[in-house]
Scaffold this motif. Structure first.
Motif, PDB file in Angstrom:
ATOM      1  N   ALA A  31       0.856  -1.187   0.000  1.00 61.18           N
ATOM      2  CA  ALA A  31       0.000   0.000   0.000  1.00 61.18           C
ATOM      3  C   ALA A  31       0.892   1.236   0.000  1.00 61.18           C
ATOM      4  CB  ALA A  31      -0.893  -0.008   1.229  1.00 61.18           C
ATOM      5  N   VAL A  32       0.508   2.258  -0.747  1.00 62.38           N
ATOM      6  CA  VAL A  32       1.280   3.493  -0.744  1.00 62.38           C
ATOM      7  C   VAL A  32       0.394   4.631  -0.269  1.00 62.38           C
ATOM      8  CG1 VAL A  32       2.839   2.794  -2.601  1.00 62.38           C
ATOM      9  CG2 VAL A  32       0.730   4.000  -3.162  1.00 62.38           C
ATOM     10  N   SER A  33       1.043   5.625   0.291  1.00 62.18           N
ATOM     11  CA  SER A  33       0.284   6.808   0.676  1.00 62.18           C
ATOM     12  C   SER A  33       1.081   8.029   0.242  1.00 62.18           C
ATOM     13  CB  SER A  33       0.058   6.820   2.193  1.00 62.18           C
ATOM     14  OG  SER A  33       1.305   6.749   2.857  1.00 62.18           O
ATOM     15  N   TYR A  34       0.425   9.163   0.302  1.00 59.30           N
ATOM     16  CA  TYR A  34       1.038  10.411  -0.133  1.00 59.30           C
ATOM     17  C   TYR A  34       2.247  10.774   0.721  1.00 59.30           C
ATOM     18  CZ  TYR A  34       1.561  15.246  -1.454  1.00 59.30           C
ATOM     19  OH  TYR A  34       2.076  16.420  -1.897  1.00 59.30           O
ATOM     20  N   PRO A  35       3.352  11.248   0.173  1.00 58.10           N
ATOM     21  CA  PRO A  35       3.616  11.386  -1.259  1.00 58.10           C
ATOM     22  C   PRO A  35       3.977  10.040  -1.890  1.00 58.10           C
ATOM     23  CG  PRO A  35       5.528  12.100  -0.010  1.00 58.10           C
ATOM     24  CD  PRO A  35       4.478  11.730   0.991  1.00 58.10           C
ATOM     25  N   CYS A  36       3.399   9.740  -3.046  1.00 60.14           N
ATOM     26  CA  CYS A  36       3.603   8.458  -3.697  1.00 60.14           C
ATOM     27  C   CYS A  36       5.043   8.376  -4.217  1.00 60.14           C
ATOM     28  CB  CYS A  36       2.626   8.298  -4.860  1.00 60.14           C
ATOM     29  SG  CYS A  36       0.916   8.296  -4.307  1.00 60.14           S
ATOM     30  N   PRO A  37       5.562   7.153  -4.316  1.00 61.68           N
ATOM     31  CA  PRO A  37       6.921   7.030  -4.851  1.00 61.68           C
ATOM     32  C   PRO A  37       6.989   7.539  -6.286  1.00 61.68           C
ATOM     33  CG  PRO A  37       5.876   4.876  -4.626  1.00 61.68           C
ATOM     34  CD  PRO A  37       4.959   5.873  -3.988  1.00 61.68           C
ATOM     35  N   ARG A  38       8.126   8.139  -6.647  1.00 63.99           N
ATOM     36  CA  ARG A  38       8.294   8.658  -8.005  1.00 63.99           C
ATOM     37  C   ARG A  38       8.886   7.591  -8.924  1.00 63.99           C
ATOM     38  NH1 ARG A  38      10.585  14.557  -6.585  1.00 63.99           N
ATOM     39  NH2 ARG A  38      11.587  13.264  -5.041  1.00 63.99           N
ATOM     40  N   HIS A  39       8.371   6.389  -8.784  1.00 65.26           N
ATOM     41  CA  HIS A  39       8.742   5.334  -9.719  1.00 65.26           C
ATOM     42  C   HIS A  39       7.526   4.453  -9.925  1.00 65.26           C
ATOM     43  CE1 HIS A  39       9.970   3.354  -5.798  1.00 65.26           C
ATOM     44  NE2 HIS A  39       9.059   2.534  -6.275  1.00 65.26           N
ATOM     45  N   ASP A  40       7.631   3.506 -10.832  1.00 68.14           N
ATOM     46  CA  ASP A  40       6.482   2.646 -11.120  1.00 68.14           C
ATOM     47  C   ASP A  40       6.439   1.479 -10.132  1.00 68.14           C
ATOM     48  OD1 ASP A  40       4.407   2.094 -13.558  1.00 68.14           O
ATOM     49  OD2 ASP A  40       5.088   0.242 -12.572  1.00 68.14           O
ATOM     50  N   LEU A  41       5.347   1.407  -9.385  1.00 72.40           N
ATOM     51  CA  LEU A  41       5.225   0.423  -8.308  1.00 72.40           C
ATOM     52  C   LEU A  41       5.203  -1.014  -8.850  1.00 72.40           C
ATOM     53  CD1 LEU A  41       4.997   1.069  -5.285  1.00 72.40           C
ATOM     54  CD2 LEU A  41       2.546   0.606  -5.461  1.00 72.40           C
ATOM     55  N   MET A  42       4.489  -1.223  -9.948  1.00 72.29           N
ATOM     56  CA  MET A  42       4.390  -2.586 -10.483  1.00 72.29           C
ATOM     57  C   MET A  42       5.760  -3.077 -10.971  1.00 72.29           C
ATOM     58  SD  MET A  42       1.973  -4.246 -13.438  1.00 72.29           S
ATOM     59  CE  MET A  42       2.926  -3.771 -14.868  1.00 72.29           C
ATOM     60  N   ILE A  43       6.489  -2.212 -11.666  1.00 71.42           N
ATOM     61  CA  ILE A  43       7.805  -2.631 -12.169  1.00 71.42           C
ATOM     62  C   ILE A  43       8.768  -2.843 -10.999  1.00 71.42           C
ATOM     63  CG2 ILE A  43       9.770  -1.950 -13.598  1.00 71.42           C
ATOM     64  CD1 ILE A  43       7.220  -2.682 -15.171  1.00 71.42           C
ATOM     65  N   ALA A  44       8.680  -1.985  -9.983  1.00 69.71           N
ATOM     66  CA  ALA A  44       9.579  -2.119  -8.828  1.00 69.71           C
ATOM     67  C   ALA A  44       9.393  -3.461  -8.125  1.00 69.71           C
ATOM     68  CB  ALA A  44       9.339  -0.967  -7.849  1.00 69.71           C
ATOM     69  N   HIS A  45       8.193  -4.022  -8.208  1.00 71.26           N
ATOM     70  CA  HIS A  45       7.900  -5.275  -7.495  1.00 71.26           C
ATOM     71  C   HIS A  45       7.615  -6.431  -8.451  1.00 71.26           C
ATOM     72  CE1 HIS A  45       7.820  -3.311  -3.554  1.00 71.26           C
ATOM     73  NE2 HIS A  45       7.318  -2.277  -4.203  1.00 71.26           N
ATOM     74  N   LEU A  46       8.075  -6.300  -9.685  1.00 71.77           N
ATOM     75  CA  LEU A  46       7.707  -7.285 -10.715  1.00 71.77           C
ATOM     76  C   LEU A  46       8.157  -8.705 -10.362  1.00 71.77           C
ATOM     77  CD1 LEU A  46       6.201  -7.422 -13.341  1.00 71.77           C
ATOM     78  CD2 LEU A  46       8.322  -6.958 -14.567  1.00 71.77           C
ATOM     79  N   ASP A  47       9.367  -8.857  -9.855  1.00 71.79           N
ATOM     80  CA  ASP A  47       9.841 -10.208  -9.520  1.00 71.79           C
ATOM     81  C   ASP A  47       8.974 -10.831  -8.429  1.00 71.79           C
ATOM     82  OD1 ASP A  47      11.800 -10.290 -11.406  1.00 71.79           O
ATOM     83  OD2 ASP A  47      13.403  -9.587 -10.066  1.00 71.79           O
ATOM     84  N   ALA A  48       8.631 -10.018  -7.433  1.00 68.78           N
ATOM     85  CA  ALA A  48       7.798 -10.520  -6.346  1.00 68.78           C
ATOM     86  C   ALA A  48       6.373 -10.807  -6.823  1.00 68.78           C
ATOM     87  CB  ALA A  48       7.770  -9.504  -5.204  1.00 68.78           C
TER      88      ALA A  48
END
Ligand code: MN
Length: 288
Positions: A31-48
């Motif tokens: 789960a993310v909350s403001y301020p959101c990360p400045r990267h793509d969440l799905m790609i950051a966790h793609l392996d998982a």
């Protein structure tokens, strides 16, 4: 794995002409909350996410890919990095058409001197949406390019290690309105950065350096080349970019376009095809 985004907020696993809805896998994201990360969440966790995607695919709804509105496979890239002239024949073409490039000397130099530039992430669309021309009185050109998606933070990465930082590949269309303004402005118009039809993960494309590709406009071949002819290869580009700034998960590198760049207008249909990735059709309209 071939992963697409479709119909606004769904994720699909592409199997031939079929897409399996695996949106349920996104529940595995933190789960993310403001301020959101400045990267793509799905790609950051793609392996998982891979096990969750495979699990969701077992029971997910199957649909013909042709029935879906495909979005950009990367939802929230932090940066759209772009290589200027990165094929020798295109550099010759630019030099021959100096007036078209407003005698901009920076455009006539080699990429090792010119470096890279950025395009606004607000210009990003997928093939389900048309490219919309805002300035029909000017020349608007197509550029087909291999687009590289970064998997994880890459800072001062050497070319020899660079492919370890790649999540996958997709087809990029870098649309450009000609004129005297800065390149990043003329390539950042809404809808002028197309990615699609899906992300092919790097394990399926171990060598990005020998891929044939082609762009047709209304059935006529305009650009036809191979990534073997890149001046700076994919690993070189990652080394070059990461010397200046950190690349983050989901950042996209448009690797540059070959010769054959030409104009499009409302009503035209672009068809892009890339070996190892797939093909996509993108319509051109005038902006409202
Ligand atoms: Mn380009």
């Amino acid at each position: 794995m071939r992963i697409c985004r479709f119909n606004g907020n769904s994720i699909g696993l592409v199997e031939g002409d079929t897409v399996v809805d695996v949106t349920a896998a996104l529940r595995a994201l933190p789960a993310v909350s403001y301020p959101c990360p400045r990267h793509d969440l799905m790609i950051a966790h793609l392996d998982a996410l891979r096990p969750a995607i495979e699990q969701a695919a077992a029971s997910g709804q199957r649909m013909p890919v042709a029935d879906l509105k495909l979005d950009s496979p990367i939802g929230n890239p932090g940066k759209l990095v772009a290589a200027p002239v990165n094929y020798t024949k295109h550099l010759e073409e630019v030099r021959e058409q100096a007036d078209l490039h407003h005698q901009n000397q920076a455009h006539m130099r080699q990429i090792q001197e010119t470096g890279l530039f950025l395009m606004a992430t607000s210009s990003l669309i997928g093939p389900g949406e048309p490219v919309r021309i805002r300035m029909p009185d000017r020349r608007n050109d197509h550029e087909i390019e291999l687009a590289v998606v970064i998997a994880r933070q890459a800072n001062n990465v050497k070319a020899a290690d660079a492919l370890d930082y790649v999540a996958g590949y997709t087809i990029g269309l870098d649309m450009t309105v000609r004129g005297p303004e800065e390149r990043s402005l003329r390539k950042s118009l809404d809808t002028f950065s197309v990615l699609g039809p899906w992300l092919v993960t790097a394990d399926e494309l171990p060598d990005p350096g020998n891929l044939a590709f082609e762009l047709k406009v209304n059935g006529e071949v305009r650009q036809s080349a191979n990534t073997a002819d890149l001046v700076l290869s994919v690993p070189d580009l990652i080394e070059f970019a990461s010397r200046f700034y950190t690349l983050h998960p989901g950042d996209v590198i448009y690797t540059g376009t070959p010769d054959g760049v030409g104009p499009v207008k409302a009503g035209d249909v672009m068809h892009a095809r890339f070996e190892g990735i797939g093909e996509m059709t993108v319509r051109v309209e005038n902006a409202a």
